[in-house]
Design a protein around this motif. Structure first.
Motif, PDB file in Angstrom:
ATOM      1  N   PHE A   1       0.831  -1.204   0.000  1.00  0.00           N
ATOM      2  CA  PHE A   1       0.000   0.000   0.000  1.00  0.00           C
ATOM      3  C   PHE A   1       0.866   1.256   0.000  1.00  0.00           C
ATOM      4  CE2 PHE A   1      -2.473   3.231   2.302  1.00  0.00           C
ATOM      5  CZ  PHE A   1      -3.638   3.238   1.561  1.00  0.00           C
ATOM      6  N   PHE A   2       1.936   1.251   0.796  1.00  0.00           N
ATOM      7  CA  PHE A   2       2.778   2.442   0.856  1.00  0.00           C
ATOM      8  C   PHE A   2       3.893   2.407  -0.185  1.00  0.00           C
ATOM      9  CE2 PHE A   2       0.974   2.648   5.164  1.00  0.00           C
ATOM     10  CZ  PHE A   2       0.466   3.928   5.073  1.00  0.00           C
TER      11      PHE A   2
ATOM     12  N   ALA B   1       1.785   2.384  -4.201  1.00  0.00           N
ATOM     13  CA  ALA B   1       0.429   2.856  -3.946  1.00  0.00           C
ATOM     14  C   ALA B   1      -0.454   2.757  -5.180  1.00  0.00           C
ATOM     15  CB  ALA B   1       0.466   4.295  -3.446  1.00  0.00           C
TER      16      ALA B   1
ATOM     17  N   THR C   1      -4.552   1.473  -4.795  1.00  0.00           N
ATOM     18  CA  THR C   1      -5.651   2.418  -4.620  1.00  0.00           C
ATOM     19  C   THR C   1      -6.251   2.739  -5.977  1.00  0.00           C
ATOM     20  OG1 THR C   1      -4.034   4.157  -4.692  1.00  0.00           O
ATOM     21  CG2 THR C   1      -4.804   3.488  -2.522  1.00  0.00           C
TER      22      THR C   1
END
Lengths: 203, 389
Positions: free
Chosen positions: B186-187, B190, B194
């Motif tokens: 996710f980080f 990204a 997303t």
């Protein structure tokens, strides 16, 4: 002579201020997204540390014990402001990227710690060597962390593209502070397992 | 089976201390324990005799995950076929397509995670255990189906090594390894996590790519002048659709019903804590009610019950928050832990403009707080006892 050399080499690995004493971590997280900023920060800290250690060592017999911390702070603060102004004058771009962190050298535990722990008890030459050793020890770690972060995060090293964007996707976690935490943690593990083995057994 | 047992017995000495293959002993142990019941048993002292052991617990969780997995496979295939405008794709075609998408992810997760697990077991000379069975299956379930396989591999490596092995392996981890793996991606990458889950890529034959944003993604990025109420009235986001789960999202978490089936299995067998699940729901609903009553951000206008089925909440509350290792262990602690997870989910969803969904981060954050909560609860008990004495 061997003793003097040990003053310089000891903080490079076995008594490293960042990975062993875990001091100065705040700046090691903040300014290590790029190698160039890490290099400038390392230089600034090493210069400030050398000057402050020498000055405090010269003053060590005149400083009343009760107010010694305030005197130390005055010396360090003066030097940090000088360093900040010099950076702004000559490398403005990088000083802008470093933002408040040059000013925050005042609160860097390494500078204060060496003044308290070493310069107050030792003559100027030894204090200078101690400052050099600790400054280099800090620099090694900062540049190592920055190298990993810039390489993995942006695919470059010191601004030069190493991993081409055509096939390498930058890992943005490395550009965030948690990435630096992970890298410093792994460095500490690496040092304790492979470099300072004997020290670990003494703990 | 007898000849395998004989074979195992014959080569066992090679893997024991002093044997030729001592270094890879844990691999043999694992193969042995996986295929047969261990021959050593405790002979002395008082032991709790119970059919439940770590192997049984892990397998139960896998059974509980099956509804989510099966639905996820169909849904992934269905979403793919819809996005690529493959008309008249039937149930079978959807499932085949779904398997083509999901199975590689699961295999990568098990293979890469297993590699690290075995490596650490061999170096540390401790037996390989069943922890990866669940982590390696949970992880693909919480990934979007469009994720590149190499990112999944990097993610599970981080989760297993940094999240679990360096703390001492299964049972010693502070945070849930599968969630940590997801947080890493996710980080770090990204873009893959997303935004739109399914956009047909340029190389595909799709004539017109249908972008599919997750419901919370739709709500958080409404065009100017369109309110949440409008979007719901238009049917852009529907409660039943989120309940059933035939919409874009991470593989295993779109369907609230499948998660409920899993919850039933976990609760009936007593593997997961009902307190944590109930507390999560209570925390979520009460905070959502507060947000709806007093909040001013657009996201606060989402009807309260929508939060239950939206995003990864159902999956997170059932499978992630209840992980017995990383959750709070005391009874009162479980209530606090679960309630705060539910609360934080709403705080992130409603108040944080940057993230439309906050289940992963809430659970990870509360994983970190769980030991603190437990310590408070135990302290409280001790103080009360001392007063009574």
């Amino acid at each position: 002579m061997a003793k003097l050399r040990k003053i310089v080499t000891d903080p490079l690995a076995d008594n490293n201020p960042v990975t062993w004493q875990v001091l100065g971590v705040c700046s090691a997280l903040a300014v290590t997204t790029k190698v160039s900023t890490a290099v400038v920060m390392s230089l600034a800290l090493t210069v400030v540390l050398c000057c402050s250690n020498v000055v405090i060592s010269l003053l060590r017999n005149m400083i009343p014990n009760k107010i010694r911390m305030i005197v130390e702070l005055c010396v360090i603060a003066t030097l940090v402001i000088l360093a900040d102004l010099l950076l702004r004058a000559f490398v403005y771009d990088i000083s802008k990227q470093l933002s408040v962190f040059v000013g925050l050298i005042i609160t860097n535990c390494i500078v204060m710690g060496r003044a308290e722990a070493y310069a107050l008890q030792n003559p100027p030459l030894k204090s200078l060597l101690d400052a050099l050793g600790n400054g280099f020890g800090y620099s090694i770690i900062l540049i190592a962390v920055a190298s990993f972060r810039e390489l993995l995060g942006s695919g470059s090293w010191y601004g030069m593209t190493v991993l081409s964007e055509s096939w390498y996707t930058g890992n943005t976690l490395m550009l965030l502070p948690p990435g630096a935490f992970v890298i410093i943690g792994l460095l500490i593990w690496f040092q304790r397992t492979f470099i300072s083995k004997t020290l670990r057994e003494e703990d | 089976m007898k000849f395998i047992l004989n074979f195992h017995d014959k080569i066992r000495h090679l893997f024991e201390k002093g044997g030729t293959f001592e270094a890879v002993g844990p691999i043999f142990d694992a193969a042995d324990a996986f295929t047969f019941t261990p021959s050593e048993q405790a002979h002395q002292g008082a032991h709790v005799r119970d059919a439940i052991d770590i192997k049984r617990v892990m397998v139960t969780v896998i059974y509980a995950l099956l509804p989510c997995f099966l639905f996820g496979v169909w849904n992934a295939g269905n979403q793919y076929n819809t996005a690529h405008a493959i008309a008249d794709a039937g149930l079978v075609q959807d499932i085949i397509r779904g398997l083509i998408i999901v199975m590689p992810l699961i295999m990568v997760s098990y293979a890469v995670g297993g590699f690290w697990e075995v490596l650490f077991s061999c170096i540390r000379k401790h037996p390989i255990n069943e922890g990866l069975l669940v982590s390696g299956f949970l992880f693909p379930m919480i990934l979007p189906p469009t994720i590149p396989l190499w990112q999944a591999a990097v993610g599970i490596s981080f989760g297993i090594v940094i999240g679990k092995e360096i703390f001492g392996g299964t049972g010693m981890n502070v945070v849930n390894p599968a969630l940590l793996s997801r947080a890493f991606i996710f980080f770090a990458y990204a873009k893959s996590m997303t935004g739109n889950v399914w956009v047909a890529s340029a190389g595909d034959v799709a004539v017109d790519a249908v972008t599919g944003a997750t419901p919370l993604g739709v709500l958080s990025a409404l065009p100017e002048g369109v309110t949440v109420a409008d979007a719901i009235a238009n049917g852009q986001v529907s409660f039943t659709q989120m309940l059933i789960g035939n919409l874009p999202g991470s593989i295993g978490e779109t369907s609230a019903i499948a998660c409920l089936l899993g919850a039933a299995v976990l609760l009936a067998t007593g593997v997961a804590s009902w307190r944590i699940m109930v507390a999560c729901v209570v925390g979520l609903l009460s905070t959502a009610a507060l947000a709806k009553g007093f909040g001013s951000s657009p996201m606060s206008q989402i009807p309260i019950h929508y939060h239950l089925v939206a995003g990864g909440f159902a999956f997170g509350a059932v499978f992630m928050a209840t992980d017995p290792v990383s959750a709070a262990a005391t009874t009162a602690g479980k209530w606090i832990y679960g309630f705060l997870i539910g609360m934080l989910v709403i705080v992130v969803r409603v108040l944080n403009v940057g993230f439309p969904e906050g289940v992963m981060l809430s659970i990870l954050f509360m994983n970190l707080m769980a030991p603190l909560i437990d310590s408070f609860v135990v302290d409280h008990h001790l103080r009360r006892r001392r007063k009574r004495a």
